[in-house]
Design an enzyme around this catalytic site. Structure first.
Site, mmCIF file in Angstrom:
data_model
loop_
_atom_site.group_PDB
_atom_site.id
_atom_site.type_symbol
_atom_site.label_atom_id
_atom_site.label_comp_id
_atom_site.label_asym_id
_atom_site.label_seq_id
_atom_site.Cartn_x
_atom_site.Cartn_y
_atom_site.Cartn_z
ATOM 1 C CB CYS A 169 36.063 91.813 72.998
ATOM 2 S SG CYS A 169 37.257 91.125 74.154
ATOM 3 C CD GLU B 167 33.480 91.189 81.075
ATOM 4 O OE1 GLU B 167 34.204 91.899 80.356
ATOM 5 O OE2 GLU B 167 33.360 91.380 82.288
ATOM 6 N N GLY C 200 29.462 88.654 74.727
ATOM 7 C CA GLY C 200 28.936 88.710 73.358
ATOM 8 C C GLY C 200 28.725 90.150 72.947
ATOM 9 C CB SER C 201 26.892 91.568 70.120
ATOM 10 O OG SER C 201 25.662 90.915 70.317
HETATM 11 P P1 NAD Z 1 26.457 87.326 70.112
HETATM 12 O O1 NAD Z 1 25.997 88.422 70.988
HETATM 13 O O2 NAD Z 1 25.935 87.234 68.744
HETATM 14 O O3 NAD Z 1 26.161 85.912 70.774
HETATM 15 C C1 NAD Z 1 26.682 85.529 72.033
HETATM 16 C C2 NAD Z 1 25.832 84.459 72.654
HETATM 17 O O4 NAD Z 1 24.530 84.969 72.950
HETATM 18 C C3 NAD Z 1 25.592 83.229 71.808
HETATM 19 O O5 NAD Z 1 25.839 82.101 72.611
HETATM 20 C C4 NAD Z 1 24.138 83.339 71.426
HETATM 21 O O6 NAD Z 1 23.546 82.087 71.209
HETATM 22 C C5 NAD Z 1 23.550 83.988 72.652
HETATM 23 N N1 NAD Z 1 22.267 84.673 72.481
HETATM 24 C C6 NAD Z 1 21.769 85.259 71.371
HETATM 25 N N2 NAD Z 1 20.562 85.837 71.632
HETATM 26 C C7 NAD Z 1 20.299 85.608 72.946
HETATM 27 C C8 NAD Z 1 19.253 85.970 73.830
HETATM 28 N N3 NAD Z 1 18.195 86.694 73.446
HETATM 29 N N4 NAD Z 1 19.336 85.573 75.119
HETATM 30 C C9 NAD Z 1 20.396 84.881 75.572
HETATM 31 N N5 NAD Z 1 21.430 84.499 74.782
HETATM 32 C C10 NAD Z 1 21.381 84.873 73.483
HETATM 33 O O7 NAD Z 1 28.069 87.457 70.090
HETATM 34 P P2 NAD Z 1 29.141 86.721 69.165
HETATM 35 O O8 NAD Z 1 28.972 87.187 67.747
HETATM 36 O O9 NAD Z 1 29.162 85.270 69.447
HETATM 37 O O10 NAD Z 1 30.494 87.302 69.753
HETATM 38 C C11 NAD Z 1 31.084 88.483 69.287
HETATM 39 C C12 NAD Z 1 30.816 89.635 70.231
HETATM 40 O O11 NAD Z 1 31.305 89.304 71.531
HETATM 41 C C13 NAD Z 1 31.568 90.897 69.838
HETATM 42 O O12 NAD Z 1 30.737 92.013 70.042
HETATM 43 C C14 NAD Z 1 32.737 90.913 70.809
HETATM 44 O O13 NAD Z 1 33.303 92.183 71.020
HETATM 45 C C15 NAD Z 1 32.122 90.345 72.032
HETATM 46 N N6 NAD Z 1 33.153 89.802 72.931
HETATM 47 C C16 NAD Z 1 33.387 90.455 74.116
HETATM 48 C C17 NAD Z 1 34.387 89.999 74.968
HETATM 49 C C18 NAD Z 1 34.688 90.699 76.271
HETATM 50 O O14 NAD Z 1 35.309 90.101 77.143
HETATM 51 N N7 NAD Z 1 34.275 91.955 76.447
HETATM 52 C C19 NAD Z 1 35.137 88.867 74.618
HETATM 53 C C20 NAD Z 1 34.854 88.231 73.409
HETATM 54 C C21 NAD Z 1 33.850 88.698 72.576
#
Ligand code: NAD
Length: 490
Positions: A296, A262, A240-241
């Site tokens: 990503c 990641e 995620g982010s």
């Molecule tokens: P996000 O960070 O908003 O959310 C990801 C997940 O985290 C969700 O399931 C969310 O419910 C959960 N979450 C939120 N707050 C939390 C907390 N405090 N504790 C635990 N879990 C929590 O990301 P997104 O918008 O779904 O995805 C996009 C991001 O992911 C972009 O930054 C992208 O670059 C990244 N990404 C990285 C890769 C990689 O392999 N490096 C691959 C795909 C996406």
């Protein structure tokens, strides 16, 4: 958009239940709507896990762990191949789920979001389950003669938390390696795209995985927080982010649980002097705009040598003519919608902000957008200082920036001038120089002259704010394995 409505009928998962151990649990947490971002229709209303259901899922994974860890690698491999068979058979139902909830164009999703995930990545993990990783160190004579082996054992219960953009791939990258290593899993998808993962819950049962080996729950940030700080979890694997990644690290630290993170990127694509830009400009633009830029490793920071800068812009114009924004079910579409209206507004905000920073739109798609759906027309921004927000931050939409440079050393300096370090591409005709530059760029993956594949046997992950640890290949397996030194006196 009729195609979307028609397919919608028969793909929504048969159950909206959570999979906890061997029970289909009715969700007891908050409920929310899941949207089709291309039509703004509600696809389903789902219910999240309550706090006691998060506890139950972790407890089920803990209970299943000793027996799953005790299986031979060959036995776990059979289970994983059987799971891959079931997913392959379900591909025509998984595909509509992904296209509808992510808005990913079907032209891209059928290979990248389904076939590749199962055929290449899950099958690779199924084979990796069989690898004997024991290392025989041989004799050591101080203070007394001994022999030593190093063995690898599963870390335990893994919390796998995924982002919204590639729901099946991201889940498989995690549970493939974790299950192969002998760990058990609690999988939590993004609340914006939970349907594919709920559907996986049905398929796990069909594949006959032992109860509790893989559990599926859904929920928002509160559920993610509880899961990642749960004392019953041994490792948290998150995609995620970077902002949420930092919170997860802190949450997992409460139990000293390990983390694999990641995260996002601001990956450069570097065009060195002498490259024939007529040959590569279209490919470069279509690459960063893939999945509407919601990738990503989108190579959305174009660093182009002064001598070919104007020519590159001219050659790239035809890529913008080839960008078709709209209905993800139309085979001609290559740019789908943004996931939600707040994200659409954020992406548009980057474009407006760049104009305020003195930047210009150098190339853009100007066709009218569909009336419904959270679409954004692709834009290439230029004339920006490298410190500008649009140049430094991950936009995660169909917006790229172009920055000229004078010589290769400046290109390397600019490439490394961000907080991220996920991926990069170097375009160069001289293989020795290309390799030198690739080694200087601080990123977890560097492609030379395109390609852009994520091999199942090669590591993927980032430097800096792009993450901690690696997924895929042996490096991904090691994230789920403890290392033990066994020494005996001889
Ligand atoms: P996000 O960070 O908003 O959310 C990801 C997940 O985290 C969700 O399931 C969310 O419910 C959960 N979450 C939120 N707050 C939390 C907390 N405090 N504790 C635990 N879990 C929590 O990301 P997104 O918008 O779904 O995805 C996009 C991001 O992911 C972009 O930054 C992208 O670059 C990244 N990404 C990285 C890769 C990689 O392999 N490096 C691959 C795909 C996406």
């Amino acid at each position: 958009m009729t195609a979307v409505a028609e397919v919608q009928q028969d793909w929504v998962p048969s159950t909206r239940t959570l999979l906890i151990g061997d029970t289909d649990a009715s969700p007891q947490g908050e409920t929310w709507d899941v949207y089709n971002p291309a039509t703004e229709d509600v696809l389903a209303t789902v219910g999240g896990a309550s706090s006691s259901q998060v506890d139950a899922a972790v407890a089920a994974a803990r209970k299943a762990f000793p027996a799953w860890a005790a299986l031979s690698g060959a036995e776990r491999s059979k289970y994983l191949h059987r799971f891959a068979d079931v997913l392959e058979k379900a591909a025509d139902r998984l595909l509509p789920s992904i296209v509808n909830e992510v808005g990913c164009p079907v032209s891209l999703a059928s290979y990248l979001q389904v076939k590749m995930a199962v055929d290449e990545h899950l099958r690779w993990a199924a084979e990796a389950a069989k690898t004997d990783r024991t290392i025989h160190l041989g004799e050591y004579d101080k203070p007394v003669p001994t022999m030593s082996d190093v063995v690898h054992q599963p870390v335990g219960v893994v919390a796998a938390i995924t982002g919204y953009n590639y729901p099946l791939n991201l889940a498989i990258f995690k549970f493939g390696a974790a299950l192969a290593a002998g760990c058990t899993v609690v999988l939590l998808p993004s609340p914006r795209t939970p349907l594919t993962t709920l559907f996986l819950g049905d398929l796990i049962k069909e594949a006959g995985l032992p109860p509790g080996v893989m559990n599926v729950i859904v929920g928002g940030a509160d559920v993610g927080q509880q899961l990642s700080s749960h004392p019953g979890v041994d490792r948290v694997s998150f995609t995620g982010s970077d902002g949420v990644g930092a919170k997860i690290m802190e949450q997992a630290a409460a139990n000293l649980a390990g983390v694999t993170l990641e995260l996002g990127g601001k990956s450069p694509s570097i065009v060195l002097e002498g490259v024939d830009v007529e040959k590569i400009a279209v490919e470069m633009h279509l690459r960063w705009a893939r999945n509407g830029g919601q990738g990503c490793a989108a190579l959305a920071r174009l660093l182009v040598h002064d001598s070919v800068y104007d020519q590159f812009l001219e050659a790239g114009a035809s890529a913008f003519d080839q960008m078709v924004v709209g209905d993800p079910w139309d085979p001609a579409t290559n740019i789908g919608p943004m996931i939600r209206p707040d994200h659409q507004a954020r992406v548009n905000g980057f474009v407006d902000g760049a104009i305020d920073d003195g930047g210009r739109k150098l190339l853009e798609v100007t066709k009218p957008l569909p009336e419904k759906g959270w679409f954004v027309n692709p834009v290439l921004l230029g004339d920006l200082p490298h410190s500008a927000r649009a140049v430094q931050q991950e936009i995660f939409g169909p917006v790229a920036v172009i920055v000229p440079f004078k010589d290769t050393e400046e290109a390397i300096r600019l490439a490394n001038d961000t907080a991220y370090g996920l991926a990069a591409n170097v375009w160069c005709d001289d293989p020795i120089e290309a390799r030198r530059v690739a080694e200087q760029v601080r990123a977890g993956t560097v492609w030379i002259n395109g390609g852009g594949a994520m091999r199942p046997d090669a590591p993927f992950g980032g430097y800096g704010r792009s993450g901690v640890g690696r997924e895929l290949g042996e490096w991904g397996m090691k994230e789920y394995l403890e290392v033990k030194h066994i020494q005996w006196r001889i």
